[in-house]
Design an enzyme around this catalytic site. Structure first.
Site, PDB file in Angstrom:
ATOM      1  N   HIS A 115      17.759  24.040  18.035  1.00  0.00           N
ATOM      2  CA  HIS A 115      18.179  24.966  19.087  1.00  0.00           C
ATOM      3  C   HIS A 115      17.433  24.749  20.396  1.00  0.00           C
ATOM      4  CE1 HIS A 115      20.338  27.251  16.083  1.00  0.00           C
ATOM      5  NE2 HIS A 115      19.243  27.465  15.377  1.00  0.00           N
ATOM      6  N   HIS A 118      24.723  29.099  14.157  1.00  0.00           N
ATOM      7  CA  HIS A 118      24.717  28.151  13.050  1.00  0.00           C
ATOM      8  C   HIS A 118      26.118  27.955  12.508  1.00  0.00           C
ATOM      9  CE1 HIS A 118      20.899  30.408  13.088  1.00  0.00           C
ATOM     10  NE2 HIS A 118      20.411  29.210  13.135  1.00  0.00           N
TER      11      HIS A 118
END
Ligand SMILES: Nc1ncnc2c1ncn2[C@@H]1O[C@H](COP(=O)(O)OP(=O)(O)O)[C@@H](O)[C@H]1O
Ligand SMILES: Nc1ncnc2c1ncn2[C@@H]1O[C@H](COP(=O)(O)OP(=O)(O)O)[C@@H](O)[C@H]1O
Ligand SMILES: [Mg+2]
Ligand SMILES: [Mg+2]
Ligand SMILES: [Mg+2]
Ligand SMILES: [Mg+2]
Lengths: 215, 336, 336, 215
Positions: B58, B221
């Site tokens: 991320h 996700h």
């Protein structure tokens, strides 16, 4: 047939469960992909691989049974640090703690340890029975274990009864709506799908039943 | 799988080794723990330390916000996976300056459990006091009556910034915690995905999405979102991101800061095209924007899509937001 | 075409409108010319003004470097197209502070011709003195005996930074030009592409590339590169980027700065994986790295791939590189 | 048949060329995709659309022929600001300047204007004959124009000869290696491909020949 286990037998049991879970990880992967993020297969295989490695690396993998089980809880959760990894780690750690001082463990001990683990999970994770989690497999399994103890069942029958009840519990999660964890974000859409953690518990107990029935 | 990598299993450790090689003046390991990244000068004695952590993939989240004015450390998980208890505990120990530690983490099961277990460890073993604040800003993930179940996305960056500024003022743990809570009470996020990303160890996209489709409310996700539709225009998309936020928090007539964030592959050009419409929509509600953040602040590797985060401001939050901050990934100098 | 946009024909003007709405404190139009973006406080009387320009689709290049310590203005073209003569002339007029203007542009035919024509216009019509420096840093595009034919890629950012710092010191046009030339004489770049991007008005990828292929030396508009091969490992790729640079400029035993740049979709994680190997390779040649820039500095929308730029340093270049700079896209504060 | 043109006739000629180039832009797009960046189709259509719009927006699109052509050069290059846009803009601007003061233009004027444009292109763009550019179509076209003037050819025959020579020049670029512009980055790999700018020049002259032969 014996209805107690010494440390060596516990090591063998856990090793058998580990083999099975690593072999069947894809089924869990798929269930978690449906309801979560699809990593549960990787989690169980990493966690049980860590346990297998730890056992292999220790000269005398036995020692005190309580300490052994506790240590494998740490190993599992550090090896597979996801929700299930942390929670199943807690199961083993709490289970180990509840066996403090025992040399051999009885079927009743196992039922009590599983109950202690369930309580700890509810405290740690904040889930209740019916929230569509691994608890919903553990809870009926404990009842089945107690009934098997009452019925003076063999160890194989004990685990078989627990496994069947856990599997039924896992099936029943299909009708539930997820209240906790990643799956809860699906809200209504979670209905109809089996909880992967519950299925993992049922699978472990099935492996335990197979192992102890063979013996 | 189109990725620049060596062995997929080494994706995270090699990334961390590269990071430490690149920024030795600003970052170091938490003792021997590669999966704990802390400020090069940690610990800062007498300062409350703030740590976060979570899965990799991320960047700049999470470790990119370790730096002056923001975080003291970050426990790093594998791609999309939690760091372990031991990794978190090592991170805590490396940053603890005697004034307590704040866990400021996303509301993800694995992270919550592992950070809690690590807090137990350092409490028992090192007498370190730990407080925890969970980030749960994604309005797509649960209705407002279950707001505490929401997952944490880019809104955490505002919490890092605000709490970090308060910690830098040498305030006590309770104040730092309260600042994080206040920031988050004022923060909401909403995302849209156009294309998936690939977890290196998996090798296949995390989800399937048609060439002409998008999904509003998808998680970072690949968690299923609110609605899968045909690809809409930029103006329609930004409206679809803004409206659920406006329904969840009253912003009318107020001042906000906002973060218009690319999930990775979506270019900055497209963020500005959306921003053009966004200010129009906000102006119609008499909402004024202070210091918009437009760029890549919280990504999912090469995912295509964007997220909008809004934090409602008061004078206090504005001052803390404007305070300088610096990390290899986020540099807010005195100029701006 | 997976893009967040409205009418593709409005991609650039809407992007610019969003940009101006987002950063009115730092950027404004060049008079009435939307395709000319200049500092909000332009012109700066007595300071040499530096402008660049070129096609859109490369953010932060080009306009992202308009700001204190770097550029004064930027003429903006359509996606991958040159700005027009009138747009360049408007930009020059808006930044000219009486001390002359430096054109610091990539070596692309359309840009070179249009900036030259605009320079003629403002020379004849406004008596503005213009000097020009062309960026030609991509070693893949021509052999070293034809180095002046090379195209300009991410190396231009070092030229912006160095020349911008000299201009900020209020030095005369000749000095600013010489600084840009010196920076570029020390700068080389090399890129690799894994996946194509889509020009919005075209709607189809600029080139075809197999799922398991990459192309070393490809240009940022998809210009054919040196070699199409199977996808290699991160370690092999960074070596393939570094070696042609080392063959082109003698760096052994010296100090450099470098830019490891994602072309858009390639995540930062993968840049750090490459960086890990890169420092190893450099250390083997006794080359030390000062202030590595790792991130997205010059992109091609959602293109997947990366580029490596190296600038050889001396004390002078190092001081100018370290000088503070600030734009909405690039913030190098006093901290770092 | 007349061998001079007034402004009105030039407007009609340019309009006819514009229509053709817009209609056949895909051919240029493809050639430029092979050798450059694939935008030449868009460039010519944007440039000639800008010219058409300028003509449509002007009440009397005529006026002085030199000024008209010069202005269309500016219009083309601002409307299509790529290499070809800038260069073809220069062609028209230089051509216009070389016709300073003329009311009508002769075929010799056209040949001279094209020569002036070619010289300006070489100065502006730094390319030489043989570098595989539009110059390699213009250069033989100018020779053919001069020969047609010597032969007292009609306007239609004049443009036809120029178009054929330009097309032959474009074909000949296949054997050249690009020395300038985007295509030069292909180095040896540029051999075998036709230069798109040269083809564009040939296409324009072919359109002019068709238009004037019809008349
Ligand atoms: N709070 C909780 N209490 C009990 N079980 C939980 C809890 N959260 C998750 N689980 C169980 O963990 C399973 C998911 O594990 P895992 O895939 O590791 O989660 P994640 O990827 O979201 O971290 C669920 O199917 C559920 O059975
Ligand atoms: N310096 C130059 N001199 C003459 N013609 C040139 C020059 N550079 C490019 N050209 C011509 O322009 C054509 C390409 O035009 P265009 O597609 O607009 O270029 P780009 O897209 O690279 O800006 C080439 O085929 C060539 O004929
Ligand atoms: Mg999971
Ligand atoms: Mg997970
Ligand atoms: Mg072009
Ligand atoms: Mg072209």
């Amino acid at each position: 047939m014996a209805t107690t286990m010494n440390t060596q037998q516990v090591v063998e049991l856990i090793t058998a469960v580990a083999e099975r879970m690593i072999a069947d990880k894809d089924e869990l992967q798929k269930l978690d992909a449906e309801l979560g993020d699809g990593d549960l297969g990787r989690t169980v295989s990493r966690g049980f691989t860590a346990i297998k490695e730890d056992i292999a690396a220790t000269d005398d993998p036995g020692g005190d049974v309580d300490k052994f089980i506790y240590k494998q809880g740490k190993t599992f959760s550090n090896g597979a640090p996801s929700s299930f990894g942390a929670l199943f780690g807690t199961v083993l750690m709490t289970g180990g703690k509840s066996l403090r001082g025992k040399e051999e463990i009885s079927l009743l001990d196992i039922a009590d340890a599983t109950q202690a683990a369930l309580n700890a999970l509810m405290e740690r994770g904040g889930a209740k029975i019916g929230d569509k989690t691994m608890l919903d497999a553990m809870h009926p399994a404990i009842a089945a274990m107690r009934k098997a103890v009452e019925d003076d069942a063999s160890m194989g029958a004990f685990f078989r009864a627990a496994a069947d009840a856990a599997q039924q519990g896992a099936e029943d999660t299909k009708d539930m709506q997820s209240q906790i964890g990643r799956a809860s974000w699906q809200q209504q859409r979670s209905a109809g799908k089996m909880d992967p953690g519950a299925r993992a518990i049922a699978m472990m107990l099935d492996a335990a039943a197979n192992h102890t029935q063979e013996g | 799988m189109k990725k620049i990598l060596n062995d997929p299993e080494n994706y995270v450790p090699e990334m961390l080794e590269g990071l430490l090689a690149a920024h030795p003046d600003r970052l170091k390991k938490a003792g021997d723990e590669l999966y704990g990244i802390v400020r090069a000068d940690a610990p800062t004695t007498g300062k409350v330390a703030i740590i976060t952590g979570g899965g990799s993939g991320h960047l700049p989240v999470f470790l990119g916000y370790v730096g002056k004015g923001m975080l003291d450390g970050c426990a790093v998980g594998d791609v999309f996976a939690s760091p372990s208890v031991d990794q978190v505990a090592a991170t805590i120990r490396a940053v603890s300056g005697g004034a307590g530690v704040l866990h400021l983490i996303g509301n993800y099961g694995g992270d919550v459990l592992n950070f809690a277990a690590a807090a137990d460890d350092v409490d028992m073993e090192d007498d370190i006091e730990v407080a925890t604040v969970l980030v749960a800003d994604d309005v797509a993930s649960a209705p407002s009556d279950k707001a505490d179940k929401r997952r944490g996305v880019a809104g955490m960056i505002y919490a890092f910034k605000i709490a970090g500024a308060v910690a830098e003022e040498m305030k006590p743990l309770a104040d730092v915690k309260a600042a994080a809570e206040k920031a988050l009470a004022n923060t909401r996020s909403m995302g849209v995905a156009l294309g998936a990303c690939i977890v290196p160890q998996v090798g296949e996209p995390t989800f399937e999405i048609g060439d002409d489709e998008m999904e509003i409310g998808m998680g970072i996700h690949g968690e299923q979102g609110l609605e899968r539709t045909k690809l809409k225009t930029a103006d329609e998309i930004i409206e679809a991101l803004l409206n659920p936020i406006l329904e969840d928090i009253d912003l009318e007539g107020g001042e906000i800061t906002l973060m218009l964030n690319s999930l990775g592959a979506t270019p900055l050009e497209e963020l500005y095209i959306m921003y053009r419409k966004l200010v129009e929509l906000l102006a119609a509600k008499n909402i004024t924007v202070h210091r918009p953040y437009i760029g890549r602040f919280a990504t999912s590797m090469e995912m295509m899509g964007a997220s909008l985060t809004i934090m409602k401001l008061d004078d206090d939050l504005k001052r803390l937001l404007d305070a300088p901050a610096n990390s290899p990934f986020f540099d807010q100098s005195q100029y701006a």
